[in-house]
Design a protein around this motif. Structure first.
Motif, mmCIF file in Angstrom:
data_model
loop_
_atom_site.group_PDB
_atom_site.id
_atom_site.type_symbol
_atom_site.label_atom_id
_atom_site.label_comp_id
_atom_site.label_asym_id
_atom_site.label_seq_id
_atom_site.Cartn_x
_atom_site.Cartn_y
_atom_site.Cartn_z
ATOM 1 N N THR A 179 6.375 9.927 4.869
ATOM 2 C CA THR A 179 7.511 9.081 5.263
ATOM 3 C C THR A 179 8.310 9.655 6.435
ATOM 4 N N ARG A 180 7.901 10.789 6.965
ATOM 5 C CA ARG A 180 8.659 11.391 8.078
ATOM 6 C C ARG A 180 8.845 10.451 9.263
ATOM 7 N N THR B 113 3.291 5.794 -2.843
ATOM 8 C CA THR B 113 4.503 6.463 -3.303
ATOM 9 C C THR B 113 4.425 6.685 -4.814
ATOM 10 N N ALA B 114 3.933 5.676 -5.523
ATOM 11 C CA ALA B 114 3.817 5.767 -6.979
ATOM 12 C C ALA B 114 2.758 6.788 -7.394
ATOM 13 N N GLY C 125 1.298 7.133 11.583
ATOM 14 C CA GLY C 125 1.681 8.414 11.009
ATOM 15 C C GLY C 125 2.221 8.333 9.602
ATOM 16 N N LEU C 126 2.138 7.148 8.984
ATOM 17 C CA LEU C 126 2.661 6.973 7.629
ATOM 18 C C LEU C 126 1.661 7.372 6.548
ATOM 19 N N VAL C 127 0.401 7.471 6.922
ATOM 20 C CA VAL C 127 -0.650 7.877 5.984
ATOM 21 C C VAL C 127 -1.511 8.932 6.668
ATOM 22 N N HIS C 128 -1.837 9.957 5.905
ATOM 23 C CA HIS C 128 -2.761 10.997 6.358
ATOM 24 C C HIS C 128 -3.916 11.044 5.373
ATOM 25 N N THR C 129 -5.084 11.397 5.869
ATOM 26 C CA THR C 129 -6.253 11.440 4.997
ATOM 27 C C THR C 129 -6.776 12.857 4.872
ATOM 28 N N ILE D 83 0.842 -1.201 0.000
ATOM 29 C CA ILE D 83 0.000 0.000 0.000
ATOM 30 C C ILE D 83 0.874 1.247 0.000
ATOM 31 N N LEU D 84 1.917 1.254 0.824
ATOM 32 C CA LEU D 84 2.840 2.393 0.851
ATOM 33 C C LEU D 84 3.535 2.564 -0.497
#
Length: 96
Positions: free
Chosen positions: A79-80, A24-25, A62-66, A19-20
């Motif tokens: 990715t922070r 990214t793509a 914290g890897l995905v925000h909506t 999914i990440l």
């Protein structure tokens, strides 16, 4: 460092890593788009509910925000949080 257990849980699952990769793509996808890409590009036939749960784990780490826009919810990669891994175990060039 205190969020690391959630971070390691999030990246410890192969579906979540895919999914990440997909975010990214192409950042800013809806759940429908993510499910379609997982099916078409990776042969993953997970339910929308299962993918939604994976996204929730990624969001908690914290890897995905909506972002909501009308009826749609868009998912964006961040990715922070991965920086804490690099700070914990910095890479060093190989010595000759």
């Amino acid at each position: 460092m205190e969020d690391e257990p959630e971070l390691f849980k999030a990246i410890g699952d192969s579906t979540r890593r895919i999914i990440l990769d997909e975010l990214t793509a192409r950042d800013g996808q809806t759940l429908f788009e993510i499910c379609g890409r997982l099916t078409m590009r990776h042969g993953l036939a997970s339910s929308r509910q299962a993918i939604s749960q994976h996204l929730a784990v990624l969001e908690q780490a914290g890897l995905v925000h909506t972002r909501r826009q009308g009826r749609y919810k868009f998912h964006h990669i961040d990715t922070r949080p991965l920086r804490s891994v690099l700070e914990r175990w910095p890479t060093h060039p190989e010595e000759s």
